[in-house]
Enzyme design. Structure first.
Site, short mmCIF file in Angstrom:
data_model
loop_
_atom_site.label_atom_id
_atom_site.label_comp_id
_atom_site.label_asym_id
_atom_site.label_seq_id
_atom_site.Cartn_x
_atom_site.Cartn_y
_atom_site.Cartn_z
N GLY A 48 -22.06 29.57 -39.92
CA GLY A 48 -22.82 28.32 -40.01
C GLY A 48 -23.78 28.20 -38.84
O GLY A 48 -24.18 29.20 -38.24
N SER A 49 -24.12 26.98 -38.52
CA SER A 49 -25.13 26.73 -37.48
C SER A 49 -24.58 27.07 -36.09
O SER A 49 -23.36 27.06 -35.87
CB SER A 49 -25.52 25.25 -37.52
OG SER A 49 -24.37 24.46 -37.32
N GLU A 72 -20.58 33.88 -37.03
CA GLU A 72 -21.82 34.34 -37.67
C GLU A 72 -22.72 33.11 -37.75
O GLU A 72 -22.54 32.25 -38.61
CB GLU A 72 -21.53 34.86 -39.08
CG GLU A 72 -20.62 36.08 -39.11
CD GLU A 72 -21.30 37.35 -38.62
OE1 GLU A 72 -22.52 37.34 -38.36
OE2 GLU A 72 -20.59 38.35 -38.49
N GLY A 131 -20.93 26.62 -34.27
CA GLY A 131 -20.28 27.77 -33.62
C GLY A 131 -19.84 27.45 -32.20
O GLY A 131 -18.78 27.90 -31.76
N CYS A 133 -29.72 33.05 -43.18
CA CYS A 133 -29.61 33.23 -41.73
C CYS A 133 -30.59 34.30 -41.28
O CYS A 133 -31.04 34.32 -40.15
CB CYS A 133 -28.19 33.59 -41.35
SG CYS A 133 -27.52 34.92 -42.36
P1 NAD Z 1 -23.09 24.06 -40.80
O1 NAD Z 1 -22.89 24.53 -39.42
O2 NAD Z 1 -23.58 22.69 -41.01
O3 NAD Z 1 -21.72 24.19 -41.64
C1 NAD Z 1 -21.09 25.44 -41.83
C2 NAD Z 1 -19.62 25.24 -42.08
O4 NAD Z 1 -19.00 24.78 -40.88
C3 NAD Z 1 -19.30 24.18 -43.13
O5 NAD Z 1 -18.21 24.61 -43.89
C4 NAD Z 1 -18.93 22.96 -42.29
O6 NAD Z 1 -18.08 22.05 -42.96
C5 NAD Z 1 -18.24 23.61 -41.12
N1 NAD Z 1 -18.25 22.83 -39.88
C6 NAD Z 1 -19.25 22.07 -39.38
N2 NAD Z 1 -18.91 21.56 -38.17
C7 NAD Z 1 -17.67 22.03 -37.89
C8 NAD Z 1 -16.78 21.86 -36.80
N3 NAD Z 1 -17.09 21.11 -35.74
N4 NAD Z 1 -15.58 22.50 -36.84
C9 NAD Z 1 -15.26 23.29 -37.89
N5 NAD Z 1 -16.06 23.47 -38.97
C10 NAD Z 1 -17.26 22.85 -38.97
O7 NAD Z 1 -24.09 25.12 -41.49
P2 NAD Z 1 -24.76 25.07 -42.93
O8 NAD Z 1 -25.86 24.06 -42.93
O9 NAD Z 1 -23.74 25.02 -44.00
O10 NAD Z 1 -25.40 26.55 -43.00
C11 NAD Z 1 -26.60 26.89 -42.43
C12 NAD Z 1 -26.42 27.59 -41.09
O11 NAD Z 1 -25.53 28.71 -41.22
C13 NAD Z 1 -27.71 28.19 -40.56
O12 NAD Z 1 -27.77 27.99 -39.19
C14 NAD Z 1 -27.58 29.66 -40.90
O13 NAD Z 1 -28.39 30.51 -40.13
C15 NAD Z 1 -26.13 29.88 -40.67
N6 NAD Z 1 -25.64 31.06 -41.39
C16 NAD Z 1 -25.36 32.18 -40.65
C17 NAD Z 1 -24.95 33.33 -41.29
C18 NAD Z 1 -24.65 34.59 -40.52
O14 NAD Z 1 -24.02 35.47 -41.08
N7 NAD Z 1 -25.09 34.71 -39.28
C19 NAD Z 1 -24.78 33.34 -42.69
C20 NAD Z 1 -25.06 32.17 -43.39
C21 NAD Z 1 -25.48 31.03 -42.72
#
Ligand code: NAD
Length: 508
Positions: A239-240, A261, A244, A295
């Site tokens: 995720g973001s 990731e 992370g 990503c």
């Molecule tokens: P996000 O960070 O908003 O959410 C991702 C996941 O994390 C969701 O399931 C969310 O519920 C969970 N989450 C959020 N805050 C959390 C916390 N404090 N504790 C535990 N879990 C939590 O991201 P998004 O909007 O769903 O996805 C887009 C982002 O993901 C972009 O930044 C993109 O670059 C990244 N991404 C990275 C990869 C990679 O492999 N590097 C792959 C796909 C997406």
């Protein structure tokens, strides 16, 4: 898929399933899932409650006690059967991915193909979880290392790859002997529930312990349960970067393991030696594919000054041919953003570009009218930008491409590396020296560095992941499996004496 969607419409979806043999009900408010394609309410999903979560973890722990004793090649056989199920349901699941997330049907099908591919990879891997044998310095001693499973692996996934990222983790974790609890994005829970249904037959027919594959639903709070819980041996979070950092802090606080990731801010260098007939389609696919919500999407283009004007014109022409609309229509190149919040972030970035001295080559706009009713369709934009501006340093999860010029390759590499993220990068050049310089230790600082292909569209065979704020984790192919196992060093004395290492004497 129609049947599945019809069922979803008539009854709220219950979360907290394990193999599906048990469903835990929750009393929380429902999560409404709307399709970004047409704004339709697809389903209402029960988020998992804390009590349900605890039952899921207990079930997973029980399953682990049995699953870890099954020989790895037998676990691989289960994963082979799971891969067969995804072959069977590729079209249906790919269509659902496209409808729930908004990516093109081709990309939705591609995601399911990634699941199939990683299943094949994991099956082979199940016979190759090798450890080293070392030469002992002591006589009559044998020394070697072996790899054991970790336990319960928590998988937190993002909305933009709603099923593939889970499979990169789960298939490898399973053959390694772990059990998994998946917390998909709250924006795409239905594809996750569909995956669980698709693999159900394999789990039941093989009489596997309930809890090998678990699913919990909900937002960041559900994710945080996995992070704080010492019963979760590894948290693999995608995720973001913002998310992370929280996950890293929390899991490290209990000395747990994590694999991250995170976001990217990926650049392509277009050298004066580039074959532009190859480069232009790669740039356009990288920048507008998945509506800029990968990503690995291409966000920055670093162009040699001698070809800058030419590249600019070719890009403007190519963008003029883009078809934006319903991603289920195979002729469409660009589908919607995930939701209206994403549209607002796109609009805010466009505002900042102008405020920070950017010049729009193709201005962005939110599209209205027939076919754009969900309010999530936007025009991909291109801006000429100074590299060090604040907005260029950030990942905006939308189809916005920044153009900048360079004179020397060193300058281009500095620009490419000059952001906090380090996920994917590429150079287009037919000059061997330039290509090798870009790939050298003094070249790209990213986890992925390509020559004459774009930044997005990785294959499962390589280890996938990035450096710096992109998280440092590696998933999928190569030896990424090691993150899902613990290493044990074993020394066996088969002699009649007790020689100590380093020649130390201890006599009684
Ligand atoms: P996000 O960070 O908003 O959410 C991702 C996941 O994390 C969701 O399931 C969310 O519920 C969970 N989450 C959020 N805050 C959390 C916390 N404090 N504790 C535990 N879990 C939590 O991201 P998004 O909007 O769903 O996805 C887009 C982002 O993901 C972009 O930044 C993109 O670059 C990244 N991404 C990275 C990869 C990679 O492999 N590097 C792959 C796909 C997406």
């Amino acid at each position: 898929m129609q049947q599945f969607l019809q069922k979803l419409k008539t009854q709220p979806v219950v979360s907290g399933t394990s193999t599906g043999q048990a469903f835990w009900h929750s009393t929380e408010e429902l999560i409404d899932t709307h399709s970004p394609v047409d704004g339709e309410l697809m389903a209402r999903v029960h988020p998992t409650t804390r009590d349900d979560y605890d039952k899921v973890v207990q079930t997973a722990e029980k399953a682990f006690a049995e699953w870890r004793t099954i020989p790895a090649p037998r676990r691989g056989e289960m994963v082979r059967q799971i891969g067969e199920q995804f072959r069977r349901y590729k079209k249906e699941l790919g269509t659902l991915v496209s409808y729930e997330m908004g990516k093109s049907l081709q990309e939705g099908l591609g995601e399911v193909q990634e699941i199939i591919d990683i299943c094949d990879f994991a099956v082979g891997l199940s016979r190759q979880l090798y450890g080293l044998t070392m030469q002992s310095e002591r006589p009559d001693h044998r020394m070697y290392e072996q790899w054991h499973p970790l336990g319960v692996v928590g998988i937190i996934s993002a909305f933009n790859f709603p099923v593939a990222v889970w499979s990169w983790n789960a298939m490898i974790a399973w053959v390694c002997g772990n059990v998994c609890i998946w917390k998909p994005s709250e924006k795409t829970p239905l594809t996750a529930l569909a995956c669980q249904q698709i693999i159900l037959d394999v789990l039941v027919q093989n009489d596997l312990p309930e809890g090998v594959s678990c699913l919990i639903t909900g937002g960041s709070e559900a994710g945080s349960w996995l992070c704080t819980d010492p019963r979760i041996a590894l948290v693999s979070a995608t995720g973001s970067t913002r998310m992370g950092k929280v996950v890293a802090r929390t899991v490290a606080g209990r000395l747990g393991r994590y694999l991250l990731e995170l976001g990217g801010n990926n650049a392509i260098i277009v050298s004066s030696h580039a074959d532009l007939n190859v480069a232009i389609p790669a740039i356009v696919f990288g920048a507008v594919g998945t509506a800029g919500q990968r990503c690995t999407s291409t966000r920055r283009l670093i162009i040699h000054e001698s070809i800058y004007e030419d590249v600019k014109q070719r890009l403007v022409r190519a963008y003029g041919q883009l078809r934006i609309g319903n991603p289920l229509d195979e002729k469409v190149h660009v589908g919607p953003l995930i939701d209206r919040d994403a549209v607002a972030a796109y609009q805010s970035a466009l505002f900042k570009i102008k405020e920070q001295g950017g010049r729009m080559l193709i201005d962005g706009e939110v599209l209205e009218g027939p076919g754009f009713g969900s309010g999530c369709y936007v025009r991909p934009a291109i801006a000429e930008m100074p590299a060090q501006t604040e907005i260029v340093q950030h990942e905006t999860f939308a189809p916005i491409l920044y153009l900048m010029k360079y004179a020397t390759l060193e300058e281009a590499i500095d620009l490419q590396n000059g952001v906090p993220q380090g996920l994917s990068s590429s150079i287009f050049t037919l000059n061997l020296r330039e290509a090798e310089q870009f790939l050298s230790a003094a070249g790209s600082d990213c986890g992925i560095a390509n020559v004459n292909i774009g930044t997005s569209g990785a294959e499962i065979g390589g280890a996938f992941g990035g450096e710096k704020e992109s998280g440092g984790g590696r998933e999928s192919g190569s030896d990424a499996w090691r993150a899902y196992m613990r290493r044990q060093t074993n020394t066996i004395n088969y002699g009649t004496a007790l020689p100590l290492a380093q020649g130390i004497k201890f006599e009684l």
